[in-house]
Design a protein around this motif. Structure first.
Motif, PDB file in Angstrom:
ATOM      1  N   LEU A 177     -15.390  11.064 -20.846  1.00  0.00           N
ATOM      2  CA  LEU A 177     -16.347  10.398 -19.940  1.00  0.00           C
ATOM      3  C   LEU A 177     -17.239   9.431 -20.707  1.00  0.00           C
ATOM      4  N   GLU A 178     -17.598   9.818 -21.922  1.00  0.00           N
ATOM      5  CA  GLU A 178     -18.434   8.941 -22.749  1.00  0.00           C
ATOM      6  C   GLU A 178     -17.644   7.693 -23.161  1.00  0.00           C
ATOM      7  N   ILE A 179     -16.373   7.889 -23.479  1.00  0.00           N
ATOM      8  CA  ILE A 179     -15.536   6.724 -23.821  1.00  0.00           C
ATOM      9  C   ILE A 179     -15.480   5.776 -22.617  1.00  0.00           C
ATOM     10  N   ARG A 180     -15.254   6.347 -21.434  1.00  0.00           N
ATOM     11  CA  ARG A 180     -15.200   5.526 -20.223  1.00  0.00           C
ATOM     12  C   ARG A 180     -16.509   4.753 -20.029  1.00  0.00           C
ATOM     13  N   LYS A 181     -17.628   5.457 -20.301  1.00  0.00           N
ATOM     14  CA  LYS A 181     -18.938   4.817 -20.146  1.00  0.00           C
ATOM     15  C   LYS A 181     -19.085   3.636 -21.113  1.00  0.00           C
ATOM     16  N   ILE A 182     -18.648   3.847 -22.352  1.00  0.00           N
ATOM     17  CA  ILE A 182     -18.788   2.792 -23.365  1.00  0.00           C
ATOM     18  C   ILE A 182     -17.918   1.588 -23.021  1.00  0.00           C
ATOM     19  N   ILE A 183     -16.674   1.853 -22.609  1.00  0.00           N
ATOM     20  CA  ILE A 183     -15.740   0.721 -22.443  1.00  0.00           C
ATOM     21  C   ILE A 183     -15.764   0.127 -21.039  1.00  0.00           C
ATOM     22  N   GLY A 184     -16.444   0.790 -20.112  1.00  0.00           N
ATOM     23  CA  GLY A 184     -16.523   0.245 -18.751  1.00  0.00           C
ATOM     24  C   GLY A 184     -15.147   0.115 -18.128  1.00  0.00           C
ATOM     25  N   GLU A 185     -14.825  -1.119 -17.711  1.00  0.00           N
ATOM     26  CA  GLU A 185     -13.557  -1.319 -16.998  1.00  0.00           C
ATOM     27  C   GLU A 185     -12.379  -1.634 -17.909  1.00  0.00           C
ATOM     28  N   LYS A 186     -12.609  -1.607 -19.211  1.00  0.00           N
ATOM     29  CA  LYS A 186     -11.467  -1.847 -20.111  1.00  0.00           C
ATOM     30  C   LYS A 186     -10.456  -0.712 -19.948  1.00  0.00           C
ATOM     31  N   GLN A 187      -9.252  -0.953 -20.433  1.00  0.00           N
ATOM     32  CA  GLN A 187      -8.199   0.057 -20.270  1.00  0.00           C
ATOM     33  C   GLN A 187      -8.496   1.330 -21.070  1.00  0.00           C
ATOM     34  N   LEU A 188      -8.217   2.461 -20.434  1.00  0.00           N
ATOM     35  CA  LEU A 188      -8.282   3.747 -21.135  1.00  0.00           C
ATOM     36  C   LEU A 188      -6.951   4.455 -20.892  1.00  0.00           C
ATOM     37  N   HIS A 189      -6.253   4.802 -21.977  1.00  0.00           N
ATOM     38  CA  HIS A 189      -4.944   5.462 -21.861  1.00  0.00           C
ATOM     39  C   HIS A 189      -5.111   6.906 -22.350  1.00  0.00           C
ATOM     40  N   VAL A 190      -4.832   7.849 -21.464  1.00  0.00           N
ATOM     41  CA  VAL A 190      -5.022   9.273 -21.793  1.00  0.00           C
ATOM     42  C   VAL A 190      -3.711  10.024 -21.576  1.00  0.00           C
ATOM     43  N   GLN A 191      -3.340  10.795 -22.571  1.00  0.00           N
ATOM     44  CA  GLN A 191      -2.016  11.438 -22.549  1.00  0.00           C
ATOM     45  C   GLN A 191      -2.051  12.838 -21.942  1.00  0.00           C
ATOM     46  N   VAL A 192      -1.016  13.171 -21.206  1.00  0.00           N
ATOM     47  CA  VAL A 192      -0.877  14.541 -20.686  1.00  0.00           C
ATOM     48  C   VAL A 192      -0.398  15.450 -21.814  1.00  0.00           C
ATOM     49  N   THR A 193      -0.569  16.755 -21.616  1.00  0.00           N
ATOM     50  CA  THR A 193      -0.234  17.698 -22.695  1.00  0.00           C
ATOM     51  C   THR A 193       0.853  18.684 -22.276  1.00  0.00           C
ATOM     52  N   THR A 194       1.353  18.551 -21.045  1.00  0.00           N
ATOM     53  CA  THR A 194       2.254  19.571 -20.506  1.00  0.00           C
ATOM     54  C   THR A 194       3.719  19.107 -20.537  1.00  0.00           C
ATOM     55  N   ASP A 195       4.637  20.028 -20.202  1.00  0.00           N
ATOM     56  CA  ASP A 195       6.066  19.739 -20.383  1.00  0.00           C
ATOM     57  C   ASP A 195       6.841  19.470 -19.097  1.00  0.00           C
ATOM     58  N   THR A 196       6.367  20.010 -17.961  1.00  0.00           N
ATOM     59  CA  THR A 196       7.131  19.805 -16.724  1.00  0.00           C
ATOM     60  C   THR A 196       6.481  18.701 -15.894  1.00  0.00           C
ATOM     61  N   TRP A 197       7.303  18.047 -15.058  1.00  0.00           N
ATOM     62  CA  TRP A 197       6.745  16.928 -14.294  1.00  0.00           C
ATOM     63  C   TRP A 197       5.661  17.389 -13.336  1.00  0.00           C
ATOM     64  N   GLU A 198       5.807  18.611 -12.804  1.00  0.00           N
ATOM     65  CA  GLU A 198       4.793  19.101 -11.862  1.00  0.00           C
ATOM     66  C   GLU A 198       3.434  19.282 -12.578  1.00  0.00           C
ATOM     67  N   GLU A 199       3.484  19.872 -13.771  1.00  0.00           N
ATOM     68  CA  GLU A 199       2.245  20.069 -14.539  1.00  0.00           C
ATOM     69  C   GLU A 199       1.670  18.728 -14.998  1.00  0.00           C
ATOM     70  N   MET A 200       2.556  17.821 -15.368  1.00  0.00           N
ATOM     71  CA  MET A 200       2.083  16.482 -15.788  1.00  0.00           C
ATOM     72  C   MET A 200       1.330  15.812 -14.641  1.00  0.00           C
ATOM     73  N   LEU A 201       1.866  15.961 -13.415  1.00  0.00           N
ATOM     74  CA  LEU A 201       1.202  15.337 -12.261  1.00  0.00           C
ATOM     75  C   LEU A 201      -0.173  15.950 -12.013  1.00  0.00           C
ATOM     76  N   LYS A 202      -0.276  17.273 -12.237  1.00  0.00           N
ATOM     77  CA  LYS A 202      -1.591  17.922 -12.048  1.00  0.00           C
ATOM     78  C   LYS A 202      -2.588  17.381 -13.073  1.00  0.00           C
ATOM     79  N   GLU A 203      -2.128  17.243 -14.319  1.00  0.00           N
ATOM     80  CA  GLU A 203      -3.028  16.699 -15.352  1.00  0.00           C
ATOM     81  C   GLU A 203      -3.387  15.242 -15.042  1.00  0.00           C
TER      82      GLU A 203
END
Ligand code: G3P
Length: 223
Positions: A44-70
């Protein structure tokens, strides 16, 4: 040409987004774990600092269903426009397909081959992230892979962009851009190396010395 910061360090993000024209910030579970702090407050702090610039955040799970939840949690907390980074596995491709149907921004990561990039692009990934140095470590010609991906996307009119990642030196960064990557995500160490070295300092100090011989400490605006 886009330059992103491959870090979750708040001080680095503050400093380099204000110094340079940075497109955004990328992270992965390893980069996040280096900060050794709570996940959401950090992001959240990164988002605050960069505003509308791109933020890429990686999922940590292995199945597509869990990835979608993340992915859902990531977009809910950090904004719908946040790029969800998904490893380009069979399950990952399926998650990407669902996310694109929802209108999410998707970055296909852990790319080592043009065929992975092709699969990710076929489901509409916005970026593919080939791992330059990790390919080199496997005796794979990283430049050739990036050239192939670039050609593939051009031939088939794909809008997917290449966001090259995993660098251990600036030559690899430049080689990626010269091979057709539209974007690179770079550590602050490498970014600094791009414009800081003794030879540059030598030139700048030479100009300063010659100036002071004639004009002393006067600045142009004081003449
Ligand atoms: O963001 C993914 C990529 O940067 C991985 O880099 O240095 O761990 O190979 P590295």
């Amino acid at each position: 040409m886009e330059i992103l910061l491959d870090t979750a360090n708040l001080e680095q993000i503050k400093k380099y987004t204000s110094l340079y024209d940075i497109t955004g910030v990328t992270s992965n579970p390893t980069i996040i774990s280096k900060e050794n702090t709570d996940f959401w407050p950090l992001l959240l702090e990164i988002r605050k600092i960069i505003g509308e610039k791109q933020l890429h955040v990686q999922v940590t799970t292995d199945t597509w269903e869990e990835m979608l939840k993340e992915a859902d949690a990531i977009r809910t907390k950090l904004g719908n426009e946040t790029y969800v980074k998904i490893p380009t596995t069979e399950q990952g491709i399926c998650a990407m397909k669902h996310l694109k149907a929802e209108g999410a921004n998707v970055t296909a990561t852990a790319i080592y081959t043009a065929q992975q990039a092709m699969m990710a692009s076929s489901v509409g990934a916005d970026y593919v992230a080939p791992y330059f140095n990790r390919m080199n470590n496997l005796n794979v010609d990283s430049k050739k892979v990036i050239r192939e991906i670039s050609q593939l996307f051009q031939i088939h009119n794909k809008e997917t962009k290449i966001l090259a990642a995993s660098f251990k030196n600036t030559e690899q960064v430049m080689d990626s851009l010269m091979s057709g990557a539209q974007a690179v995500t770079v550590s602050v160490d490498l970014l600094t190396t791009m414009v800081e070295n003794a030879i540059i300092d030598f030139a700048v100090n030479g100009f300063k010395k010659d100036w002071t011989k004639i004009y002393g400490e006067k600045k142009i605006y004081e003449l």
